[in-house]
Design a protein around this motif. Structure first.
Motif, PDB file in Angstrom:
ATOM      1  N   LEU A 252     -11.817   5.736  -4.506  1.00 59.34           N
ATOM      2  CA  LEU A 252     -10.680   5.982  -5.385  1.00 59.34           C
ATOM      3  C   LEU A 252     -10.795   7.316  -6.116  1.00 59.34           C
ATOM      4  O   LEU A 252      -9.782   7.920  -6.472  1.00 59.34           O
ATOM      5  N   TRP A 253     -12.012   7.792  -6.325  1.00 60.03           N
ATOM      6  CA  TRP A 253     -12.185   9.137  -6.880  1.00 60.03           C
ATOM      7  C   TRP A 253     -11.752  10.177  -5.841  1.00 60.03           C
ATOM      8  O   TRP A 253     -11.141  11.190  -6.173  1.00 60.03           O
TER       9      TRP A 253
ATOM     10  N   ALA B 146      -9.455   9.631  -3.571  1.00 56.90           N
ATOM     11  CA  ALA B 146      -7.996   9.559  -3.586  1.00 56.90           C
ATOM     12  C   ALA B 146      -7.419  10.293  -4.790  1.00 56.90           C
ATOM     13  O   ALA B 146      -6.376  10.950  -4.685  1.00 56.90           O
ATOM     14  N   SER B 147      -8.097  10.209  -5.940  1.00 58.88           N
ATOM     15  CA  SER B 147      -7.626  10.895  -7.155  1.00 58.88           C
ATOM     16  C   SER B 147      -7.638  12.406  -6.965  1.00 58.88           C
ATOM     17  O   SER B 147      -6.654  13.091  -7.297  1.00 58.88           O
TER      18      SER B 147
ATOM     19  N   VAL C 260      -4.119   1.980  -3.007  1.00 58.86           N
ATOM     20  CA  VAL C 260      -5.152   1.204  -3.692  1.00 58.86           C
ATOM     21  C   VAL C 260      -5.624   0.058  -2.809  1.00 58.86           C
ATOM     22  O   VAL C 260      -6.834  -0.179  -2.666  1.00 58.86           O
TER      23      VAL C 260
ATOM     24  N   TYR D  36      -7.863   1.439   0.108  1.00 56.97           N
ATOM     25  CA  TYR D  36      -9.213   1.815  -0.289  1.00 56.97           C
ATOM     26  C   TYR D  36     -10.048   0.609  -0.695  1.00 56.97           C
ATOM     27  O   TYR D  36     -11.233   0.517  -0.352  1.00 56.97           O
ATOM     28  N   LEU D  37      -9.459  -0.320  -1.433  1.00 59.88           N
ATOM     29  CA  LEU D  37     -10.211  -1.508  -1.850  1.00 59.88           C
ATOM     30  C   LEU D  37     -10.448  -2.446  -0.671  1.00 59.88           C
ATOM     31  O   LEU D  37     -11.509  -3.058  -0.554  1.00 59.88           O
TER      32      LEU D  37
ATOM     33  N   THR E  34       0.798   8.085  -8.334  1.00 61.71           N
ATOM     34  CA  THR E  34      -0.500   7.738  -7.735  1.00 61.71           C
ATOM     35  C   THR E  34      -1.629   8.534  -8.380  1.00 61.71           C
ATOM     36  O   THR E  34      -2.744   8.018  -8.549  1.00 61.71           O
TER      37      THR E  34
ATOM     38  N   THR F  16      -4.644   6.031  -9.655  1.00 59.21           N
ATOM     39  CA  THR F  16      -5.945   5.968  -8.969  1.00 59.21           C
ATOM     40  C   THR F  16      -7.136   6.327  -9.857  1.00 59.21           C
ATOM     41  O   THR F  16      -8.168   5.647  -9.775  1.00 59.21           O
TER      42      THR F  16
ATOM     43  N   SER G 132     -10.237   3.938 -10.633  1.00 54.80           N
ATOM     44  CA  SER G 132     -11.575   4.433 -10.318  1.00 54.80           C
ATOM     45  C   SER G 132     -12.525   4.223 -11.502  1.00 54.80           C
ATOM     46  O   SER G 132     -13.664   3.770 -11.333  1.00 54.80           O
TER      47      SER G 132
ATOM     48  N   GLU H 292     -16.700   3.877 -10.694  1.00 53.74           N
ATOM     49  CA  GLU H 292     -17.078   4.915  -9.736  1.00 53.74           C
ATOM     50  C   GLU H 292     -17.611   6.144 -10.475  1.00 53.74           C
ATOM     51  O   GLU H 292     -17.155   6.487 -11.564  1.00 53.74           O
TER      52      GLU H 292
END
Length: 296
Positions: free
Chosen positions: A40-41, A43-44, A87, A90-91, A198, A202, A206, A211
Motif C-alpha cells: 500500500l505504500w 500504491a501511495s 485496496v 493489494y490486501l 486513492t 491508500t 498503509s 507498513e
C-alpha cells in the motif's frame, strides 16, 4: 455530452491492446518493486506521482479541474470505488496467489455487462456477444488453471473474496463513470477524481496496517514505480477514461481479458517461464471472444 460511437474502431482497438499490454507488464513491475516496497505504500507513491503528473498535464493544456460543474458527488463516488478496487487487490494478494486473484479480478466485465445496460440500453449485449464474453473469461481461467488448482494457502478464501470484491468495484467504477455527471466532464477530470481520492485513502490504510515508510530503495525499485506512475496510472488510465467517454464500455471491458494473458507472455519473454499449450489455447480463446463481443 461527448459524441459516442456504437462500435470500437481501429483507434480504440489499438489503444486497448497497448493499454492491456502495459497492464500485463505492470504486474511484473509491481512484483519487482514489491521485494522492497510494502504494497500500500507502493500504491501511495504511485498515486501521488500520477496525481501530480495529471495536474501538470491539465495546467499545461488548460483543462479546468476545480470549476463547479456538479460533478463532485459523482467524482467522489468514482474515486472511492477506484480506491476500493486497488485496496482489495493489494490486501487480497496477502492471502491468495496472484493467479487465483487474477481470475477473480477479471469477473469485472460481467458486472459491467449486467449492470450498465440498466442505465444505458445501448450497452446491452446480444446472446452471441455474451457467448464471446464467457469464452474470453473461460480462456483466462484455462491459462491460470494449473496455478489456480494447485495447493492451498491458509485463509485463501479471504484473498479469493477480496479478488471478487476488486472485480466488482472495478465494474462499479466503470458503471459510475458512464451513469453520473462524470460522463460529461473531461477525461482528465474524471481521472483526477480517481487518482486524488486513492492518493488520500491508500496512505491512511498503509499507516493503519503498520507498513514501513521509506525512500531508500534501489534504482530498480524506483524505476518500477516510475513506470507504474507515468505510463500506468497516468498515461494508460487517461487513455482508458477518454475511451469510456466515446466507446461502448461493455465491448471495451472484454479487451481487459488480454491483460492477464499479456502478463503470462511477458513472463515467458522476460522471466524465462515456460510457453505452455494452455497459454496458446487461452490466447486463441480470448481473441475469439473479443471478435464475438465486437460484432455489430
Amino acid at each position: 455530452m461527448p459524441h459516442r460511437k456504437d462500435h470500437l474502431d481501429t483507434l480504440a482497438v489499438s489503444l486497448l491492446v497497448v493499454c492491456c499490454a502495459f497492464w500485463g507488464f505492470q504486474q511484473i513491475l509491481i512484483k519487482f518493486a514489491g521485494r522492497e516496497i510494502p504494497p500500500l505504500w507502493q500504491a501511495s507513491l504511485r498515486m501521488w506521482g500520477a496525481t501530480a503528473l495529471l495536474w501538470l498535464w491539465c495546467r499545461g493544456r488548460g483543462v479546468p479541474l476545480f470549476q463547479r460543474d456538479g460533478s463532485l458527488p459523482g467524482g467522489l463516488l468514482v474515486g472511492l470505488l477506484f480506491a476500493a478496487e486497488f485496496v482489495f487487490i493489494y490486501l487480497g494478494l496477502q492471502h491468495t496467489s496472484a493467479s487465483r486473484l487474477t481470475v477473480f479480478l477479471y469477473t469485472s466485465p460481467f458486472w459491467v455487462a449486467l449492470l450498465l445496460p440498466r442505465f444505458a440500453p445501448a450497452e446491452r449485449l446480444r446472446p452471441i456477444q455474451w457467448a464471446g464474453l464467457c469464452l474470453a473469461f473461460g480462456a483466462v481461467a484455462v491459462a491460470f488453471s494449473e496455478a489456480f488448482l494447485h495447493g492451498s494457502m491458509p485463509g485463501q478464501w479471504k484473498g479469493d473474496a477480496m479478488g471478487l470484491a476488486a472485480g466488482l468495484f472495478w465494474g462499479l467504477t466503470t458503471v459510475a463513470i458512464r451513469t453520473t455527471r462524470i460522463a460529461t466532464v473531461a477525461a482528465e477530470k474524471s481521472l483526477f477524481y480517481q487518482l486524488g481520492v486513492t492518493a488520500v485513502v491508500t496512505p491512511l490504510l498503509s499507516l493503519a496496517l503498520g507498513e514501513r515508510w521509506a525512500l531508500d530503495y534501489s534504482a530498480l525499485a524506483w524505476g518500477s514505480v516510475f513506470l507504474q506512475t507515468a505510463v500506468g496510472a497516468f498515461a494508460s488510465y487517461l487513455a482508458w477514461m477518454w475511451m469510456l467517454r466515446h466507446y461502448p464500455a461493455t465491448r471495451m471491458a472484454t479487451f481487459t481479458f488480454l491483460t492477464p494473458l499479456f502478463a503470462l507472455v511477458f513472463g515467458v519473454l522476460l522471466l524465462g517461464e515456460p510457453l505452455t499449450l494452455q497459454l496458446l489455447l487461452a490466447l486463441a480463446g480470448v481473441a475469439a471472444g473479443i471478435v464475438l463481443v465486437s460484432r455489430r
